[in-house]
Design a protein around this motif. Structure first.
Motif, short mmCIF file in Angstrom:
data_model
loop_
_atom_site.label_atom_id
_atom_site.label_comp_id
_atom_site.label_asym_id
_atom_site.label_seq_id
_atom_site.Cartn_x
_atom_site.Cartn_y
_atom_site.Cartn_z
N TRP A 118 0.81 -1.25 0.21
CA TRP A 118 0.04 -0.03 -0.12
C TRP A 118 0.77 1.32 -0.04
CZ3 TRP A 118 -0.97 -3.35 4.55
CH2 TRP A 118 -2.20 -4.41 4.38
N GLU A 175 -0.16 4.12 0.80
CA GLU A 175 -0.81 4.89 2.07
C GLU A 175 -0.14 4.54 3.26
OE1 GLU A 175 -4.46 3.31 -0.45
OE2 GLU A 175 -2.81 2.67 0.01
N LYS A 176 0.59 3.22 3.26
CA LYS A 176 1.16 2.90 4.35
C LYS A 176 2.91 3.41 4.21
CE LYS A 176 1.91 1.15 8.57
NZ LYS A 176 1.79 -0.33 8.76
N TYR A 194 -2.61 -2.05 7.78
CA TYR A 194 -3.13 -1.03 6.83
C TYR A 194 -3.29 0.38 7.92
CZ TYR A 194 -5.73 1.75 3.30
OH TYR A 194 -5.94 2.55 2.31
N MET A 238 -5.51 2.60 8.69
CA MET A 238 -6.78 3.06 8.58
C MET A 238 -6.99 4.50 9.23
SD MET A 238 -8.46 -0.34 10.17
CE MET A 238 -7.48 -0.44 11.42
N THR A 239 -8.09 5.04 8.61
CA THR A 239 -8.43 6.39 9.23
C THR A 239 -9.38 6.17 10.37
OG1 THR A 239 -8.29 7.57 6.99
CG2 THR A 239 -9.89 8.62 8.53
N SER A 269 -7.81 14.88 2.55
CA SER A 269 -7.26 13.79 3.42
C SER A 269 -7.43 13.81 4.96
CB SER A 269 -5.74 13.54 3.07
OG SER A 269 -5.17 14.63 3.77
N THR A 301 -7.82 -4.49 0.62
CA THR A 301 -8.24 -4.05 1.95
C THR A 301 -9.68 -4.34 2.29
OG1 THR A 301 -8.91 -1.81 0.93
CG2 THR A 301 -6.64 -1.87 1.62
N SER A 341 -11.11 -3.68 6.06
CA SER A 341 -12.08 -2.81 6.15
C SER A 341 -13.41 -3.55 6.92
CB SER A 341 -12.68 -1.96 4.99
OG SER A 341 -12.92 -3.03 4.05
N PHE A 379 -12.13 5.65 5.25
CA PHE A 379 -11.27 4.62 5.67
C PHE A 379 -9.93 4.75 5.14
CE2 PHE A 379 -9.50 0.35 4.84
CZ PHE A 379 -9.63 -0.25 6.20
N ASN A 380 -9.60 5.06 3.92
CA ASN A 380 -8.45 4.85 3.42
C ASN A 380 -7.82 6.22 3.09
OD1 ASN A 380 -10.22 5.59 1.40
ND2 ASN A 380 -9.34 4.58 -0.10
#
Length: 490
Positions: free
Chosen positions: A149, A151-152, A169, A171-172, A346, A403, A407, A432-433
């Protein structure tokens, strides 16, 4: 060199050959090696915050994919002839600066009590510039999970290099929580979930947030005596904790991964000025929550409509666990600098995310000539660590690790038991992402509770309204610190 050699030999006594091997042949990193790595039954030490909740073999394990990760440990212990051990940090390395100093000291002598360290992403900069942890770019590219990811990756990125890697992951788990019973009582039952419904309809903007806040203010009495239940407010919680994520929800950031500062940029100043309008409305906001907790007691008592927070706060005894009302969720309102396609929206996390790094004590560069095949190296550590990871399958549409299972677990474990409305759950899953890092808290001066800290200065900019002057002062000081500690050392 002799001192380092002796120390390293002591640290890795009994360890077997550490062959390089071939590139793994699948996303889980379990491909074959030409040369078998045999570590002669030695411990592979993973140093964590809490071993009892991190080791999947224990009943107290709290993370995802327990059975799959137990199988991974069994597979790895057989494959590498190694014993996987989870250990707690010593008491003098509990967290924050103490942990950073301890890891740095371990690296200086060339010996580490662990192969992999759990660290906060906000600590990466300090550890990296002090050569305490290793950049992992080449190892991730060569041996890491395919479709890892992005995002990570960004949470472990400092000055163009990546230092963190694991299978959790980012997560938000942050947003705006509200007392929907209170809103229903003063505005009518049909408006109970108005904030969340506006988000789901694509209408939850700063303007709508302010409009609702001012309407609520006409009904909530901050002068109400204790005998009648006590003062009431629209907003509660420390105002700086509103500023950080709302800056991201307005397309901004305070400090980026290259330590560029943006404290006086339009998205930042617009956010602070917007919050100032609310904060300076008499009786609108109570923001004197204890710095050690930052949870406003008046919200738990039912006298505040909105509070910043995370999903776990709903059930936490030191947060809102004693609340006697329904708590609902809405993402942070969309700021005026956000593009129509929401691509620059974001939810920024100045507190960072927890992940794992490899000690620089095991860098190949530290292995003396002639000992390359007799001492464990970062490459071997990464291979073992990657083989311990469990990643779901690749999503055929995105070519990234899927994911969906993550999730789904977030939905079933964190949201479903504590969110009373389906709308709140759906709204949270939509963001979430969208977690992203802000490196503002990479220096202790930013997050200190003492007077003059940058954190409290941000609050001052909101309460006093002189945002540009305050932020210019913070930025000038912060730039010098970032230059001295990080940029001059790169």
């Amino acid at each position: 060199m002799k001192k380092i050699l002796v120390l390293m030999l002591l640290a890795v006594a009994g360890l077997g050959l550490a062959a390089c091997g071939k590139k793994p042949d699948d996303g889980g990193g379990t491909g074959g090696d030409d040369n078998k790595i045999d570590l002669k039954g030695e411990n592979f030490v993973i140093m964590v915050n809490t071993a009892s909740t991190s080791d999947p073999r224990l009943e107290t394990y709290e993370k995802l994919f327990r059975e799959e990760k137990i199988a991974k440990i069994t597979e790895v212990e057989k494959k590498y002839n190694v014993k996987v051990v989870y250990e707690n940090y010593p008491s003098n390395a509990s967290w924050g600066g103490a942990r950073e100093r301890w890891i740095v000291e371990q690296s200086k002598v060339g010996v580490s009590p662990a192969h992999v360290f759990e660290v906060a992403s906000t600590s990466v900069a300090t550890l990296a510039v002090n050569d305490a942890i290793l950049p992992l770019d080449n190892l991730i590219e060569t041996y890491g999970a395919k479709g890892y990811w992005p995002e990570k990756l960004v949470f472990g990125e400092v000055l163009g290099k990546h230092y963190l890697y694991d299978d959790s992951y980012p997560m938000t788990d942050d947003g705006l929580y509200y007392n929907s019973d209170l809103i229903a009582r003063v505005l009518g039952e049909e408006r109970r979930l108005e904030p969340t419904k506006k988000w789901l309809a694509g209408e939850w903007t700063w303007a709508e947030f302010e409009k609702l806040a001012r309407e609520l203010k006409t009904y909530l009495d901050h002068t109400r005596p204790e005998a009648e239940g006590g003062p009431q407010y629209v907003l509660g919680g420390r105002s700086y904790n509103y500023a950080y994520p709302m800056i991201g929800a307005n397309g901004g950031v305070l400090v980026d991964s290259n330590f560029g500062t943006h404290l006086t940029s339009e998205p930042v100043l617009d956010t602070l000025n917007f919050l100032n309008r609310l904060r300076t409305t008499e009786g609108m906001w109570i923001d004197n929550a204890p710095l050690s907790n930052a949870s406003q007691p008046e919200f738990t008592a039912g006298n505040v409509a909105f509070h910043n927070g995370s999903a776990w706060h709903i059930n936490a005894s030191n947060k809102w666990g004693n609340a006697k009302f329904k708590i609902d969720y809405v993402p942070w309102p969309v700021g005026p600098n956000i593009k129509e396609d929401m691509s620059n929206y974001s939810i920024t996390h100045v507190y960072g995310k927890s992940s794992f790094a490899i000690s620089s004590s095991y860098s190949k560069d530290r292995i003396p000539e002639g000992y390359e095949n007799r001492m464990i190296s970062d490459e071997v550590i990464f291979k073992i660590w990657n083989d311990l990871m469990y990643f779901p399958a690749i999503n055929s549409e995105t070519n990234l690790i899927d994911t969906t299972l993550i999730s789904d677990d977030f939905y079933n474990v964190r949201l479903l038991p504590y969110y009373w409305s389906k709308d709140s759950i759906n709204a949270h899953l939509e963001v979430f992402n969208l977690a992203s890092p802000d490196f503002f808290y990479s220096v202790p001066e930013a997050q200190a509770h003492a007077e003059g800290s940058y954190m409290l200065s941000v609050q001052l900019a909101i309460t006093d309204g002189n945002s540009r002057t305050v932020m210019e002062g913070i930025e000038a000081s912060l730039k010098e610190i970032l230059k001295e500690r990080f940029l001059d050392k790169k």
